[in-house]
Design a protein around this motif. Structure first.
Motif, PDB file in Angstrom:
ATOM      1  N   LEU A 179       0.935  -1.201   0.114  1.00 41.07           N
ATOM      2  CA  LEU A 179      -0.033  -0.084  -0.051  1.00 41.07           C
ATOM      3  C   LEU A 179       0.824   1.227  -0.003  1.00 41.07           C
ATOM      4  O   LEU A 179       0.438   2.147  -0.731  1.00 41.07           O
ATOM      5  CB  LEU A 179      -0.918  -0.089   1.232  1.00 41.07           C
ATOM      6  N   THR A 180       1.729   1.457   0.769  1.00 35.40           N
ATOM      7  CA  THR A 180       2.926   2.252   1.022  1.00 35.40           C
ATOM      8  C   THR A 180       4.114   1.945   1.499  1.00 35.40           C
ATOM      9  O   THR A 180       4.102   1.001   2.058  1.00 35.40           O
ATOM     10  CB  THR A 180       2.231   3.531   1.966  1.00 35.40           C
ATOM     11  N   LYS A 181       5.152   2.974   1.061  1.00 31.10           N
ATOM     12  CA  LYS A 181       6.547   2.598   1.619  1.00 31.10           C
ATOM     13  C   LYS A 181       7.014   3.626   2.229  1.00 31.10           C
ATOM     14  O   LYS A 181       8.342   4.020   2.630  1.00 31.10           O
ATOM     15  CB  LYS A 181       7.348   2.006   0.701  1.00 31.10           C
ATOM     16  N   VAL A 182       5.974   4.661   2.791  1.00 32.00           N
ATOM     17  CA  VAL A 182       6.359   6.060   3.476  1.00 32.00           C
ATOM     18  C   VAL A 182       7.055   5.698   4.716  1.00 32.00           C
ATOM     19  O   VAL A 182       8.133   6.194   5.009  1.00 32.00           O
ATOM     20  CB  VAL A 182       5.243   6.795   3.512  1.00 32.00           C
ATOM     21  N   VAL A 183       6.651   4.739   5.538  1.00 35.08           N
ATOM     22  CA  VAL A 183       7.243   4.463   6.673  1.00 35.08           C
ATOM     23  C   VAL A 183       7.641   2.771   6.700  1.00 35.08           C
ATOM     24  O   VAL A 183       6.973   2.121   6.010  1.00 35.08           O
ATOM     25  CB  VAL A 183       6.391   4.409   7.902  1.00 35.08           C
ATOM     26  N   PRO A 184       8.577   2.322   7.409  1.00 33.66           N
ATOM     27  CA  PRO A 184       8.688   0.929   7.335  1.00 33.66           C
ATOM     28  C   PRO A 184       7.686   0.179   8.013  1.00 33.66           C
ATOM     29  O   PRO A 184       7.394   0.426   9.170  1.00 33.66           O
ATOM     30  CB  PRO A 184      10.044   0.922   8.151  1.00 33.66           C
ATOM     31  N   ALA A 185       7.262  -0.772   7.291  1.00 29.01           N
ATOM     32  CA  ALA A 185       6.226  -1.646   7.416  1.00 29.01           C
ATOM     33  C   ALA A 185       6.639  -2.390   9.167  1.00 29.01           C
ATOM     34  O   ALA A 185       5.560  -2.755   9.958  1.00 29.01           O
ATOM     35  CB  ALA A 185       5.818  -2.968   6.569  1.00 29.01           C
ATOM     36  N   THR A 186       7.801  -2.834   9.245  1.00 34.00           N
ATOM     37  CA  THR A 186       8.310  -3.672  10.589  1.00 34.00           C
ATOM     38  C   THR A 186       7.904  -2.611  11.871  1.00 34.00           C
ATOM     39  O   THR A 186       7.567  -2.930  12.826  1.00 34.00           O
ATOM     40  CB  THR A 186       9.693  -3.874  10.547  1.00 34.00           C
ATOM     41  N   LEU A 187       8.347  -1.113  11.894  1.00 33.15           N
ATOM     42  CA  LEU A 187       8.114  -0.114  12.828  1.00 33.15           C
ATOM     43  C   LEU A 187       6.690  -0.010  13.001  1.00 33.15           C
ATOM     44  O   LEU A 187       6.172  -0.179  14.214  1.00 33.15           O
ATOM     45  CB  LEU A 187       8.842   0.916  12.375  1.00 33.15           C
ATOM     46  N   GLY A 294      19.782 -11.134   9.846  1.00 36.35           N
ATOM     47  CA  GLY A 294      18.492 -10.765  10.065  1.00 36.35           C
ATOM     48  C   GLY A 294      18.083  -9.424  10.200  1.00 36.35           C
ATOM     49  O   GLY A 294      17.295  -8.852   9.545  1.00 36.35           O
ATOM     50  N   GLN A 295      18.880  -8.794  10.940  1.00 34.83           N
ATOM     51  CA  GLN A 295      18.854  -7.208  11.150  1.00 34.83           C
ATOM     52  C   GLN A 295      19.369  -6.629   9.975  1.00 34.83           C
ATOM     53  O   GLN A 295      18.690  -5.501   9.849  1.00 34.83           O
ATOM     54  CB  GLN A 295      19.702  -6.928  12.473  1.00 34.83           C
ATOM     55  N   SER A 296      20.225  -7.157   9.324  1.00 32.02           N
ATOM     56  CA  SER A 296      20.692  -6.304   8.152  1.00 32.02           C
ATOM     57  C   SER A 296      19.537  -6.513   7.087  1.00 32.02           C
ATOM     58  O   SER A 296      19.525  -5.413   6.390  1.00 32.02           O
ATOM     59  CB  SER A 296      22.042  -7.118   7.496  1.00 32.02           C
ATOM     60  N   LEU A 297      18.925  -7.432   7.125  1.00 34.33           N
ATOM     61  CA  LEU A 297      17.951  -7.685   6.003  1.00 34.33           C
ATOM     62  C   LEU A 297      16.645  -6.806   6.510  1.00 34.33           C
ATOM     63  O   LEU A 297      15.855  -6.159   5.715  1.00 34.33           O
ATOM     64  CB  LEU A 297      17.233  -9.131   5.962  1.00 34.33           C
ATOM     65  N   ILE A 298      16.306  -6.481   7.768  1.00 30.90           N
ATOM     66  CA  ILE A 298      15.324  -5.611   8.114  1.00 30.90           C
ATOM     67  C   ILE A 298      15.752  -4.355   7.753  1.00 30.90           C
ATOM     68  O   ILE A 298      14.926  -3.434   7.296  1.00 30.90           O
ATOM     69  CB  ILE A 298      15.284  -5.852   9.667  1.00 30.90           C
ATOM     70  N   ASN A 299      17.124  -3.951   8.055  1.00 35.92           N
ATOM     71  CA  ASN A 299      17.377  -2.727   7.815  1.00 35.92           C
ATOM     72  C   ASN A 299      17.310  -2.320   6.016  1.00 35.92           C
ATOM     73  O   ASN A 299      16.570  -1.147   5.733  1.00 35.92           O
ATOM     74  CB  ASN A 299      18.885  -2.332   7.989  1.00 35.92           C
ATOM     75  N   MET A 342       9.061 -13.308   9.878  1.00 37.64           N
ATOM     76  CA  MET A 342       9.078 -12.453   8.473  1.00 37.64           C
ATOM     77  C   MET A 342      10.475 -12.385   8.141  1.00 37.64           C
ATOM     78  O   MET A 342      10.666 -12.401   6.938  1.00 37.64           O
ATOM     79  CB  MET A 342       8.276 -11.258   8.486  1.00 37.64           C
ATOM     80  N   VAL A 343      11.407 -11.957   8.864  1.00 41.92           N
ATOM     81  CA  VAL A 343      12.733 -11.997   8.658  1.00 41.92           C
ATOM     82  C   VAL A 343      13.255 -13.547   7.994  1.00 41.92           C
ATOM     83  O   VAL A 343      14.027 -13.290   7.083  1.00 41.92           O
ATOM     84  CB  VAL A 343      13.370 -11.502   9.650  1.00 41.92           C
ATOM     85  N   ALA A 344      12.810 -14.493   8.942  1.00 39.04           N
ATOM     86  CA  ALA A 344      13.147 -15.764   8.502  1.00 39.04           C
ATOM     87  C   ALA A 344      12.540 -16.158   7.131  1.00 39.04           C
ATOM     88  O   ALA A 344      13.437 -16.612   6.289  1.00 39.04           O
ATOM     89  CB  ALA A 344      12.614 -16.629   9.521  1.00 39.04           C
ATOM     90  N   VAL A 345      11.525 -15.857   6.717  1.00 36.03           N
ATOM     91  CA  VAL A 345      10.794 -16.173   5.547  1.00 36.03           C
ATOM     92  C   VAL A 345      11.366 -15.377   4.361  1.00 36.03           C
ATOM     93  O   VAL A 345      11.886 -15.973   3.539  1.00 36.03           O
ATOM     94  CB  VAL A 345       9.186 -15.777   5.593  1.00 36.03           C
TER      95      VAL A 345
END
Length: 513
Positions: A179-187, A294-299, A342-345
């Motif tokens: 829908l939007t990438k204005v803000v990170p979905a994870t946050l 994992g954290q690098s992929l989140i970033n 979701m990071v694992a996926v």
């Protein structure tokens, strides 16, 4: 001056909002991981958090890969747990410092390029194994201690509540980017689940239920261990394994982020940064660490591409520890569980499953084996080492079968052997079988223009062959050998026809001068 102090690329276009929001998201994801890995290592939670801050800050500033996140990791925790239990945290801090020195030395010696020896099948296996480990570690969040203090699976309302919150986080992370990438979905997922729990008063496990993260600035602390040879002999094996695990995981993570961002990082620079970060981590009461996939992929998935996000993550983590621990401890673990699932996926290389029918069977075997060793033993260094060794043996076997010889006799009655393919330890037997010493004419020419002598075994094979012809009183000419080869043959002057204009100059791997 720019070449010497090229820490930041000021010509790079930076999206500050994206970098800051991604850094905050990573900081929140680092907390439960750092606490959990510290507990696995038998250390206090703050040692993991301090390591995450120091590692994250130093590697974000000085590392060879902008956007990559480092911190306390499970791979390092598994290495040092035995030492922590037997000798305590002071010896762990000394080990971390020594491991950092080894990593800096590896970077100075430019050994980062050795990561090129890791085949793609090994990288697939490593990534898939790590994804499975990340997923399986989240299953423990669905367990709760019973009256005896043993963990058992949740049942009834607590299970449904926790599962519902986890699925809410997963759905937000999956749907919001569409829908939007204005803000990170994870946050957004973390904040929404936190809002649901707070507004409805839901009783569920929080970060504070795992351990308190309240603390001050990491204290400078010289490890209180005897500075003698016995101490070095004790900690060196742990330090060497930790350094190896850290560099392998960091350089593989660097390669993966390179592929995602379609840019290229510096492996040697990352080695030095990882080593420097571990040295400081040991002196500032941290358990050490390495890059975190994992954290690098989140970033990266949050849109971060510069060094700023990693710096924000590290500084935010320190602020949480010093001033915001009471708020962070209220965060529901369900939100972070959904995030890590979701990071694992996202980490799992699903494309590797589609290549099963197209990949060589040896590559499939290596990939599955590396994945299995990673999952079962949680030893990433051993898994990668096994994969590289098997791949090397398969490569050697395939090349051993490729050596050929084209034979012809010219008008003067001289027999020519034209060798094709590499001559090394694996192909020596096939090479020897090509020659008919007893029935060959009085003069023989062996031409290596389409071959290369790779190692000492190849040199020794040529040496023995020349002796066999010499004993039969036959004249042998060896053409297109490098100066290395000629120098290593025992009777070079008597048997080699030197062609200075055409002889190559490659080096031969030998075990003696």
């Amino acid at each position: 001056m720019k070449k010497i102090f090229n820490l930041f690329d000021f010509s790079q276009k930076v999206d500050y909002k994206t970098e800051v929001l991604a850094g905050l998201t990573v900081a929140l994801a680092l907390i439960p991981e750092a606490v959990a890995f510290a507990l696995i290592a038998g250390l206090s939670p703050l040692t993991g958090l301090y390591a995450a801050f120091v590692m994250g800050l130093i590697t974000s500033i000085f590392g060879g890969r902008p956007g990559m996140i480092s911190g306390a990791t499970g791979a390092v925790a598994v290495v040092i747990v035995a030492l922590a239990i037997s000798h305590g945290p002071e010896y762990v801090f000394a080990t971390v410092v020594l491991a950092g020195l080894i990593q800096v030395l590896a970077g100075v010696l430019r050994l980062g390029k050795l990561i090129r020896l890791v085949p793609h099948s090994v990288i697939f296996g490593f990534v898939n194994g790590l994804a499975i480990i990340i997923f399986m570690s989240q299953l423990d969040q669905f367990k709760t201690p019973n009256a005896a203090g043993e963990l058992e699976w949740m049942t009834g309302t607590p299970l449904y509540t926790y599962l519902g919150l986890v699925l809410t986080a997963i759905l937000i992370i999956w749907l919001l980017p569409k829908l939007t990438k204005v803000v990170p979905a994870t946050l957004v997922a973390i904040l929404v689940v936190f809002g649901i729990v707070a507004s409805l008063g839901i009783d569920t496990r929080t970060v504070g239920d795992i351990a308190s993260i309240k603390g001050g600035f990491p204290p400078f602390h010289i490890p209180m261990v005897p500075f003698n040879l016995d101490t070095i002999m004790l900690i060196f094996p742990y330090a060497a394994i930790m350094a190896g695990v850290g560099l392998i995981e960091s350089l593989l993570t660097l390669n993966i982020i390179d592929e995602i961002t379609e840019t290229r990082g510096s492996g040697n620079k990352e080695c030095v940064a990882q080593g420097g970060a571990n040295i400081l981590s040991g002196f500032f009461s941290g358990m050490g660490g390495c890059a975190m996939l994992g954290q690098s992929l989140i970033n990266v998935s949050s849109g971060a591409r510069a060094r700023l996000s990693g710096i924000v993550a590290a500084v935010s983590l320190l602020i949480f520890i010093m001033f915001g621990s009471s708020v962070i401890e209220l965060l529901p673990m369900a939100a972070l569980t959904g995030l890590m699932i979701m990071v694992a996926v996202g980490t799992f290389e699903w494309a590797s499953l589609r290549t099963f029918r197209r990949m060589p069977k040896s590559d499939i075997l290596v990939m599955v084996l590396v994945t299995g060793v990673t999952v079962v033993l949680h030893n990433l260094a051993l898994a990668v080492l096994i994969g590289v060794i098997i791949s090397a043996l398969v490569f050697a076997w395939d090349n051993a079968k490729r050596i050929r010889a084209r034979k012809r006799v010219d008008e003067e009655g001289v027999k020519h052997y034209e060798i094709y393919g590499p001559l090394f330890f694996g192909s020596v037997q096939a090479f020897n079988d090509k020659f008919d010493v007893l029935n060959d004419p009085e003069e023989v020419v062996i031409d290596f223009s389409e071959s290369r002598i790779v190692d000492m075994s190849g040199i020794e094979a040529v040496n023995k062959l020349t002796e066999r012809y010499h004993k039969q009183g036959k004249k042998l000419h060896l053409r297109h050998l490098s100066s290395d080869c000629r120098a290593l043959l025992n009777k070079a002057d008597a048997i080699i026809e030197v062609n200075i204009l055409e002889d190559p100059t490659y080096k031969v791997v030998v075990d003696k001068v």
